[in-house]
Design an enzyme around this catalytic site. Structure first.
Site, short mmCIF file in Angstrom:
data_model
loop_
_atom_site.label_atom_id
_atom_site.label_comp_id
_atom_site.label_asym_id
_atom_site.label_seq_id
_atom_site.Cartn_x
_atom_site.Cartn_y
_atom_site.Cartn_z
N TYR A 160 -6.71 2.80 7.18
CA TYR A 160 -6.13 1.54 6.68
C TYR A 160 -5.89 0.52 7.77
CZ TYR A 160 -2.43 4.66 8.21
OH TYR A 160 -1.70 5.55 8.93
N ASP A 182 1.85 10.31 3.89
CA ASP A 182 2.73 11.09 4.75
C ASP A 182 1.92 12.20 5.42
OD1 ASP A 182 5.02 11.79 5.94
OD2 ASP A 182 5.99 12.63 4.17
N CYS A 198 13.81 52.09 1.92
CA CYS A 198 14.59 51.24 1.02
C CYS A 198 13.72 50.81 -0.16
CB CYS A 198 15.07 50.01 1.81
SG CYS A 198 15.64 48.66 0.78
N LYS A 212 2.34 4.58 1.50
CA LYS A 212 2.49 5.08 2.87
C LYS A 212 2.20 6.57 2.83
CE LYS A 212 5.78 5.14 6.73
NZ LYS A 212 5.60 6.52 7.09
N GLU A 264 0.85 -1.20 0.00
CA GLU A 264 0.00 0.00 0.00
C GLU A 264 0.87 1.24 0.00
OE1 GLU A 264 -1.90 -0.07 3.77
OE2 GLU A 264 -2.85 -2.00 3.43
N CYS A 283 22.66 46.61 2.74
CA CYS A 283 21.47 46.20 1.98
C CYS A 283 21.78 46.24 0.49
CB CYS A 283 20.33 47.16 2.32
SG CYS A 283 18.90 46.91 1.26
N CYS A 332 17.29 45.24 6.95
CA CYS A 332 17.63 46.58 6.47
C CYS A 332 16.73 47.54 7.24
CB CYS A 332 17.35 46.68 4.97
SG CYS A 332 17.34 48.38 4.39
N CYS A 379 19.60 49.46 -0.96
CA CYS A 379 19.82 50.87 -0.59
C CYS A 379 21.15 51.10 0.11
CB CYS A 379 18.68 51.37 0.28
SG CYS A 379 18.66 50.59 1.90
N LYS A 430 10.95 2.91 2.86
CA LYS A 430 11.05 4.34 2.56
C LYS A 430 11.91 4.55 1.32
CE LYS A 430 10.32 6.78 6.66
NZ LYS A 430 10.00 8.16 6.86
S1 IVH Z 1 -0.16 0.52 9.01
C1 IVH Z 1 0.26 -1.10 13.40
N1 IVH Z 1 -0.46 1.57 6.63
O1 IVH Z 1 3.12 5.38 8.83
C2 IVH Z 1 0.82 -0.26 12.33
N2 IVH Z 1 0.57 2.91 8.31
O2 IVH Z 1 5.82 5.19 9.98
C3 IVH Z 1 -0.23 0.50 11.64
N3 IVH Z 1 1.13 5.17 7.58
O3 IVH Z 1 2.20 4.72 12.13
C4 IVH Z 1 0.30 1.28 10.52
N4 IVH Z 1 0.36 4.98 5.53
O4 IVH Z 1 0.93 6.64 10.75
C5 IVH Z 1 0.00 1.76 7.88
N5 IVH Z 1 -0.85 2.39 4.49
C6 IVH Z 1 -0.40 2.57 5.73
C7 IVH Z 1 0.16 3.79 6.14
C8 IVH Z 1 0.65 3.91 7.44
C9 IVH Z 1 0.93 5.79 6.41
C10 IVH Z 1 1.78 5.78 8.75
C11 IVH Z 1 1.17 5.43 10.08
C12 IVH Z 1 2.25 4.65 10.76
C13 IVH Z 1 3.46 5.29 10.20
C14 IVH Z 1 4.70 4.49 10.42
#
Ligand code: IVH
Length: 625
Positions: free
Chosen positions: A211, A104, A418, A102, A100, A395, A413, A398, A301
């Protein structure tokens, strides 16, 4: 460590995500060496493991099931080692994996009891987090209730984030207002979710995705696979993950990881990797969890996008208040699909700390994939005759000697006249965050300032055709005489007055001539405003801008209300234009008291603040404004 604090609590990191992750890994390795007997639970408690996002500004709430983090893998080898390890425990090699994106953002746990949303809590330290229910309720896609047939109690785990379009919208606005852009949508999402006032939160569009699961009580039984969970989350009307890949072995997992990596740049939301999870719930239960993370999932990552290029010059930009920002001029280089030729260097100290020198080959990273930052120097390629950078004393516009206030990082400045500052001030005034004068852009402003025709906002109202300004622009300037008062005040850029402060001054004073009398303004601002009044400039207080029966009202909830949960009451008050505050003060307009109300009700009475019950609140919410 200091960066934990910046990352988790202030949501304003100073180093790149990759650098932060590397520091965390190093810290953990050191801890293992230095204190082999200390359990990871103690380490987590000491703040090294999960971090802690609690700010102290919200009541906290305990999670029914702890909110864990994820094991991280940074290389293909680390990821494969994880997959192999899991397969070894499971004793077979045909486990099904779900890959899946991740997201951010900021982890969130939403609890539904009897199908109704009752709490939304951040991760905090994994055990207790900040209760941000009222704020999460401003996110449209999060349903207040689940359909019939859901379990009695369920904690659904996910992420609050900001999509790139909203992030770009907010930064464009800041840019126009002459403010520094936000560096990363994650920090902006976290900072927004941690606002005390849900009304503020509602002004920026946050998104959510779900999720995972925490507690689950009652029937139906917990879904048997991660795939089924995704289906259920979506069937319940929650925003779920749309695109997942199912993989039968390590090869397929890696192919999926690479596939997501290629698609990533085109996704409308920020991601920093992928999460690989074992699909079967039975397998998940068998594998269990450590104190910090489940053993059945891993976050891969992506490596940061990093390139090298040459630093050709360091130029200075003068802002409208005189703050001088150094900018790195770079040999153009492509990174993540865009070409980069400039990067901000923040301030003089930063240049000195990094010992950046003109001619250096520097590393440029897209910090959080958005704004390029210089993250280091390739010292092996430094010219032997290179010299340390000396920050200019004057500056660039000026020539006035720059000053630095005690304890401040920025050089300024101090010359209010200016030309660079004047240009910036006029640009701000004419921009759409100010009064919005079409046709009065940076080029024309530059000409007018350089020709000595415009030295402040008042001079705009003295311009004539003979000054080289078109009839259209003159008509636009005329129109701005009666612009909306709050925007006009904001456009003036008075010291310390942002858009909110300007709106407050507008409602308090009602006109520019009343504001000109204000004792609170510095002499210079007062003189400018008086001059504008003398020129017949008369911006208007917006009529009919108030919406909702509780518009502009600050309400405090206390005690248990008979019908509504606090979240429900908050949502209704916010929808009616009001804001909900935690404590009673002189600024409070209304206290809604339920059963068991104590100190806050007493405080309200002693301050003479009106106290009403839920029924009366309901009646007022129905009122037409
Ligand atoms: S599963 C028990 N799935 O990433 C663990 N986490 O760096 C549950 N995150 O704590 C997390 N996308 O805040 C899961 N598809 C995804 C995610 C995800 C983002 C975040 C989440 C997690 C953190 C870990």
């Amino acid at each position: 460590m200091r960066h934990d604090e910046l990352y988790f609590k202030k949501a304003a990191p100073e180093i790149s995500d990759a650098a932060y992750d590397a520091l965390k890994r190093e810290e953990r390795a050191l801890e293992k060496i230095l204190s082999p007997g200390v359990s990871s639970a103690d380490q987590a408690a000491a703040g090294s493991g999960l971090g802690d996002d609690r700010t102290g500004a919200f009541p906290t709430r305990e999670h029914r099931e702890p909110m864990l983090s994820l094991e991280k893998a940074y290389t293909e080898a680390e990821l494969r080692a994880f997959l192999t390890g899991v397969q070894r425990v499971l004793g077979r090699d045909d486990g099904v994996w779900v890959v899946e994106p991740k997201f951010d953002g900021l982890a969130i746990s939403v609890t539904y009891e009897g199908g109704r949303l009752v709490h939304a809590v951040t991760r905090g330290d994994g055990q207790r987090g900040d209760d941000v229910t009222a704020n999460v309720l401003t996110i449209d896609s999060v349903p207040r209730a689940l359909p019939a047939g859901c379990p009695d109690v369920v904690e659904i785990r996910g992420e609050v984030y900001m999509d790139y379009a909203e992030f770009a919208r907010i930064n464009a606005e800041r840019d126009e207002a002459g403010e520094e852009p936000f560096a990363h949508p994650r920090n902006l999402a976290a900072g927004t979710l941690k606002q005390k006032d849900p009304g503020e939160v509602a002004q920026r569009k946050l998104s959510a995705v779900f999720y995972g699961l925490g507690a689950w009580q009652g029937s139906p039984p917990v879904p048997e696979t991660q795939q089924a969970l995704h289906g259920l989350i979506r069937a319940w009307g929650l925003p779920g993950i749309v695109r997942t890949v199912v993989a039968a072995n390590a090869e397929d997992v890696w192919a999926a990881v690479e596939g997501f990596g290629r698609e990533r740049a085109a996704l409308p939301f920020p991601t920093d990797g992928v999460v690989v999870k074992i699909d079967s719930r039975i397998a998940q239960l068998r594998l269990g969890a450590s104190d910090e993370a489940p053993r059945w999932a891993v976050a891969y990552k992506y490596p940061p996008q990093r390139v090298t290029t040459r630093l050709t010059a360091i130029t200075l930009q003068v802002g409208r208040s005189g703050v001088v920002t150094p900018v790195a001029e770079l040999e153009p280089v492509a990174i993540g699909g865009t070409s980069i030729s400039r990067a901000t260097l923040h301030n003089a100290d930063e240049i000195a700390r990094r010992d950046l020198r003109i001619g250096d080959v520097v590393y440029v990273e897209k910090a959080g994939e958005i704004i390029p930052a210089i993250t280091g120097v390739d010292l092996s390629r430094r010219a032997p005759d290179s010299v340390a950078f000396t920050f200019p004393k004057n500056c660039p516009s000026c020539e006035t000697t720059l000053v630095r206030a005690d304890g401040e990082a920025a050089e300024r400045c101090p010359n209010g006249r200016c030309p660079a500052q004047v240009r910036r001030r006029i640009e701000h005034f004419a921009s759409s965050s100010g009064v919005g004068i079409n046709g009065l852009g940076p080029v024309l402003i530059g000409k007018l300032v350089n020709a000595g025709k415009v030295a402040d906002v008042a001079d705009l109202y003295r311009l004539k055709r003979a000054d080289g300004v078109s009839a259209n622009v003159l008509a636009e300037i005329e129109r701005s005489r009666r612009a909306e008062l709050g925007r006009f005040i904001f456009g003036l850029g008075l010291p310390g007055i942002g858009s909110k402060g300007a709106a407050e001054l507008a409602t308090r004073y009602g006109s520019l001539s009343a504001l000109a009398q204000s004792e609170g303004l510095d002499a210079e601002s007062r003189a400018l405003i008086a001059e504008l009044v003398a020129l017949g400039v008369d911006p208007q207080l917006a009529a009919g801008r108030a919406t909702g029966p509780l518009f502009g009202k600050t309400v405090v909830l206390t005690g248990t209300l008979p019908k509504w949960t606090r979240a429900e009451a908050t949502r209704r008050i916010v929808a009616a234009g009001g804001r909900v505050a935690g404590d009673v003060s002189r600024k409070t307009d209304l206290v809604v008291a339920g059963a068991g109300a104590g100190a806050k009700r007493a405080e309200a009475s002693s301050l003479g603040v009106e106290v009403i019950d839920e029924a009366e609140l309901a009646r007022r919410l129905e009122e037409r404004d």
